[in-house]
Design an enzyme around this catalytic site. Structure first.
Site, short mmCIF file in Angstrom:
data_model
loop_
_atom_site.label_atom_id
_atom_site.label_comp_id
_atom_site.label_asym_id
_atom_site.label_seq_id
_atom_site.Cartn_x
_atom_site.Cartn_y
_atom_site.Cartn_z
N ARG A 64 20.99 10.18 31.05
CA ARG A 64 22.06 10.62 30.14
C ARG A 64 22.42 12.06 30.47
NH1 ARG A 64 20.10 12.35 25.66
NH2 ARG A 64 19.12 10.39 25.06
N TYR A 116 49.18 14.20 24.57
CA TYR A 116 48.69 12.84 24.79
C TYR A 116 48.34 12.23 23.42
CZ TYR A 116 45.59 9.05 26.07
OH TYR A 116 45.00 7.83 26.18
N ASP A 188 44.50 20.77 29.57
CA ASP A 188 44.40 19.38 30.00
C ASP A 188 45.27 19.27 31.26
OD1 ASP A 188 44.86 16.68 30.46
OD2 ASP A 188 44.97 16.14 28.34
N LYS A 213 43.02 9.00 35.71
CA LYS A 213 44.39 9.02 36.22
C LYS A 213 44.40 9.40 37.71
CE LYS A 213 44.98 8.12 31.89
NZ LYS A 213 45.27 9.13 30.87
C1 LIG Z 1 44.77 9.48 29.61
C2 LIG Z 1 44.85 10.87 29.13
C3 LIG Z 1 43.85 11.42 28.33
C4 LIG Z 1 42.66 10.61 27.85
O1 LIG Z 1 41.84 10.23 28.88
P1 LIG Z 1 40.97 8.85 28.89
O2 LIG Z 1 40.31 8.88 30.21
O3 LIG Z 1 41.94 7.74 28.71
O4 LIG Z 1 40.03 8.94 27.73
C5 LIG Z 1 43.97 12.75 27.95
N1 LIG Z 1 45.04 13.50 28.33
C6 LIG Z 1 46.02 13.00 29.10
C7 LIG Z 1 47.16 13.87 29.49
C8 LIG Z 1 45.96 11.67 29.52
O5 LIG Z 1 46.95 11.18 30.26
#
Ligand SMILES: *Cc1c(COP(=O)(O)O)cnc(C)c1O
Length: 397
Positions: A64, A116, A188, A213
């Site tokens: 973990r 998001y 982000d 992504k």
């Molecule tokens: C998809 C996404 C998230 C969340 O990520 P997950 O891997 O789906 O939990 C956060 N910020 C942005 C800009 C995203 O596109």
């Protein structure tokens, strides 16, 4: 060639010795396996590690908290963001939550009004209940952030470019505000990827990625990451990472390490195809509005040029005089593009934010920032551009 470095020295050496992005993407954090010489990082599919005597171990106790495959990935991610410390999480939301755990009741956060959907949901539905206050402002205007800073402000959390209307926030300008106020500043960086933008270099304290992504890039893994420079901040985040346990397994870590090896090539192709799709759609008679930061008349174009290496593979369009039913019909009629949530994979995706990714945001809130019923978001993949343009033409007929 780098066999003699320990992982941490390895990252430092890549920065200090000035290796470029593609080299780091392929090598950072990774070594030929000491026992076999395997060039690829093994998948250490183990939950625990033998100790020679109580407390006498090789730095790994329980998976973990630490796992060698995940560690290789974290060092690679850190190197790509020009940071010292990486932490991988089981999703982007788990990574985001680790940052929010730094907060206490009464603390305030300033964030974007075009976030998001899942971040918006966690902020308002989970952390407001714990007494954290969120201010949602237009982060393309640093003054709006400045106005909300109080003695209680602990965190500024932004996305740039935003999702799905691709607004730009000036990372360096917000970084100066944050520093002057003594407030943590997190970016982000999912939409840009580390290939296009490195927020730590511009004054951010924390970079967050939905690794799901562009970084993973093949739509086969859900994962998140944080990268920081400050060791004290890293230790705090590592505490929550280990204490709360939202960490990814070795198999997924391996898949992402593999995906990263082509991140630079994929991003170049996403950007080139994105450019062509945006140019094609801009003059299309069925399009009322198009969002793509590469256009000179995009309000964030100058900021994008300054802080990004290229303009990315995301394009959003508003269909002209289209009802919800018309929009659904267009969104459902593609042959090469797939109608699906997510973005950043090699395959092109179509998304209807109002019902899909942003469905958890109230209609009045989302419409205020342009997420209307006839908006479609396109994640331009790396297929042949001729096929993508033909598919768009067919769907818009
Ligand atoms: C998809 C996404 C998230 C969340 O990520 P997950 O891997 O789906 O939990 C956060 N910020 C942005 C800009 C995203 O596109």
């Amino acid at each position: 060639m780098f066999d003699n470095f320990t992982p941490l020295l390895f990252i430092d050496s890549l920065i200090i010795m000035g290796y470029k992005f593609a080299t780091k993407a392929i090598h950072a954090g990774q070594h030929a396996d000491p026992t076999t010489g395997a060039v690829m990082t093994p998948i250490y599919q183990t939950s625990t590690y033998r100790q020679a005597a109580p407390g006498d171990h090789k730095g790994y106790e329980y998976s973990r908290g630490t796992n060698p495959t995940r560690k290789a990935l974290e060092d690679c991610l850190a190197a790509l963001e020009n940071g010292r410390h990486g932490l991988a999480f089981s999703s982007g939301m788990a990574a985001t939550e680790a940052v929010l755990k730094l907060l206490a009741p009464g603390d305030e956060v300033i964030t974007g009004d075009d976030l998001y959907g899942g971040s918006y949901r966690m902020f308002t539905k989970v952390y407001e209940r714990y007494g954290v206050k969120f201010h949602f402002v237009d982060t393309s205007d640093p003054l709006q952030i400045q106005e909300k800073i109080t003695a209680q402000t602990r965190l500024i959390w932004i996305e740039t470019p935003t999702n799905p209307t691709l607004k730009l926030a000036d990372i360096a300008a917000i970084g100066q505000l944050a520093k002057a106020a003594g407030v943590l500043f997190a970016v982000d960086n999912t939409f840009a990827s580390p290939y296009l933008q490195n927020p730590l270099d511009l004054g951010a304290d924390i970079v967050m990625h939905s690794v799901t992504k562009y970084i993973g890039g093949h739509s086969d893994v859900v994962m998140g990451a944080l990268v920081v420079n400050d060791k004290v901040l890293y230790d705090k985040l590592f505490f929550y990472y280990n204490a709360c346990g939202g960490t990814p397994g070795p198999q997924d870590s391996f898949l992402v390490l593999r995906g990263i090896k082509t991140l630079h090539l994929r991003m170049q192709s996403h950007c080139e195809n994105g450019r062509q799709v945006a140019k094609y759609l801009r003059t299309h008679p069925r399009i009322a509005k198009i969002y793509w930061p590469g256009f000179e008349d995009h309000p964030g174009h100058a900021v994008a040029k300054r802080q990004m290496r290229d303009f990315g593979g995301m394009v959003s369009i508003v269909l002209k005089d289209a009802s919800l039913a018309d929009t659904f019909a267009v969104a459902s009629s593609f042959k090469v593009f797939t109608l699906a949530e997510s973005l950043g994979g090699v395959e092109s995706l179509i998304n209807h934010p109002a019902t899909m990714t942003h469905g958890s945001i109230p209609k009045e809130v989302r419409e205020r920032v342009g997420v209307v019923d006839n908006l479609i978001r396109i994640s331009v993949g790396i297929e042949d551009i001729d096929d993508l343009l033909a598919d768009l033409e067919g769907a818009l007929k």
